[in-house]
Motif scaffolding. Structure first.
Motif, mmCIF file in Angstrom:
data_model
loop_
_atom_site.group_PDB
_atom_site.id
_atom_site.type_symbol
_atom_site.label_atom_id
_atom_site.label_comp_id
_atom_site.label_asym_id
_atom_site.label_seq_id
_atom_site.Cartn_x
_atom_site.Cartn_y
_atom_site.Cartn_z
ATOM 1 N N GLN A 70 0.833 -1.200 0.000
ATOM 2 C CA GLN A 70 0.000 0.000 0.000
ATOM 3 C C GLN A 70 0.872 1.255 0.000
ATOM 4 O O GLN A 70 0.601 2.215 -0.721
ATOM 5 N N SER A 75 -0.818 -1.836 -4.258
ATOM 6 C CA SER A 75 -1.881 -2.686 -3.726
ATOM 7 C C SER A 75 -3.141 -2.541 -4.564
ATOM 8 O O SER A 75 -3.290 -1.599 -5.335
ATOM 9 N N ASN A 76 -4.052 -3.505 -4.386
ATOM 10 C CA ASN A 76 -5.341 -3.429 -5.077
ATOM 11 C C ASN A 76 -6.443 -3.909 -4.147
ATOM 12 O O ASN A 76 -6.169 -4.337 -3.025
ATOM 13 N N GLU A 77 -7.672 -3.852 -4.604
ATOM 14 C CA GLU A 77 -8.812 -4.227 -3.761
ATOM 15 C C GLU A 77 -8.798 -5.707 -3.393
ATOM 16 O O GLU A 77 -9.314 -6.087 -2.347
ATOM 17 N N ASP A 78 -8.215 -6.530 -4.246
ATOM 18 C CA ASP A 78 -8.139 -7.960 -3.956
ATOM 19 C C ASP A 78 -7.308 -8.233 -2.703
ATOM 20 O O ASP A 78 -7.552 -9.201 -1.990
ATOM 21 N N ASP A 79 -6.315 -7.378 -2.450
ATOM 22 C CA ASP A 79 -5.492 -7.535 -1.247
ATOM 23 C C ASP A 79 -6.335 -7.392 0.009
ATOM 24 O O ASP A 79 -6.190 -8.160 0.962
ATOM 25 N N VAL A 80 -7.201 -6.408 0.020
ATOM 26 C CA VAL A 80 -8.050 -6.172 1.192
ATOM 27 C C VAL A 80 -8.992 -7.356 1.388
ATOM 28 O O VAL A 80 -9.156 -7.848 2.508
ATOM 29 N N THR A 81 -9.586 -7.829 0.313
ATOM 30 C CA THR A 81 -10.484 -8.983 0.390
ATOM 31 C C THR A 81 -9.739 -10.203 0.900
ATOM 32 O O THR A 81 -10.245 -10.924 1.761
ATOM 33 N N LYS A 82 -8.537 -10.405 0.390
ATOM 34 C CA LYS A 82 -7.715 -11.545 0.822
ATOM 35 C C LYS A 82 -7.391 -11.448 2.314
ATOM 36 O O LYS A 82 -7.480 -12.429 3.048
ATOM 37 N N TYR A 84 -9.077 -9.841 4.713
ATOM 38 C CA TYR A 84 -10.259 -10.101 5.537
ATOM 39 C C TYR A 84 -10.595 -11.585 5.553
ATOM 40 O O TYR A 84 -11.023 -12.125 6.582
#
Length: 147
Positions: A70, A75-82, A84
């Motif tokens: 980040q 970073s991308n949105e998939d990182d946050v989903t991963k 969580y």
């Protein structure tokens, strides 16, 4: 001339202090802090502590990896989903090794973390007596204004 040198030295000193304060914790430091909190609140056995340490360490490594990406802007949105998803899996694994009274207390720990932790706020009641009121969520961050 001496004034310029002094000013440059002062700026370099402030710059180095700023960098020192921005030091990222290691996964091990984050893990120890989290496990110590759980051990204190849940009264973990040595075996439970060891297993939870392994689970939390893996999650901490992923979390710091995400923070570094980040900061680098990769970073991308998939990182946050991963993250969580891994966090939920880790919490489920921890629940499987907890027993009896530990489960409701673990849920309280999770709730406190979701609400931003617990902030203690002192209220003065009466003469010389101080009671502590636990304030959670955004209200714990607000500054008190004096009348």
């Amino acid at each position: 001339m001496k004034g310029y040198i002094l000013a440059i030295m002062l700026l370099l000193g402030v710059n180095s202090l700023t960098k020192a304060q921005q030091k990222m914790p290691t996964p091990q430091e984050m893990t120890v802090k989290n496990v110590e909190e759980l051990e204190k609140r849940l009264k973990l056995s040595p075996t439970q502590k060891s297993v939870i340490h392994n689970y939390v360490f893996d999650m901490s490594k992923l979390q710091l990896e995400m923070i570094k990406r980040q900061q680098a802007g990769t970073s991308n949105e998939d990182d946050v989903t991963k993250f969580y998803k891994v966090q939920n899996e880790t919490n489920d694994k921890i629940r499987t090794i907890l027993k009896g009274d530990q489960l409701p207390e673990f849920e309280k720990v999770l709730e406190d973390r979701l609400n931003g932790g617990t902030k203690k706020k002192k209220n003065k009641k009466g003469k010389g007596k101080e009671d502590e009121e636990v304030v959670t969520g955004i209200s714990g961050l607000k500054l008190e204004t004096k009348p």
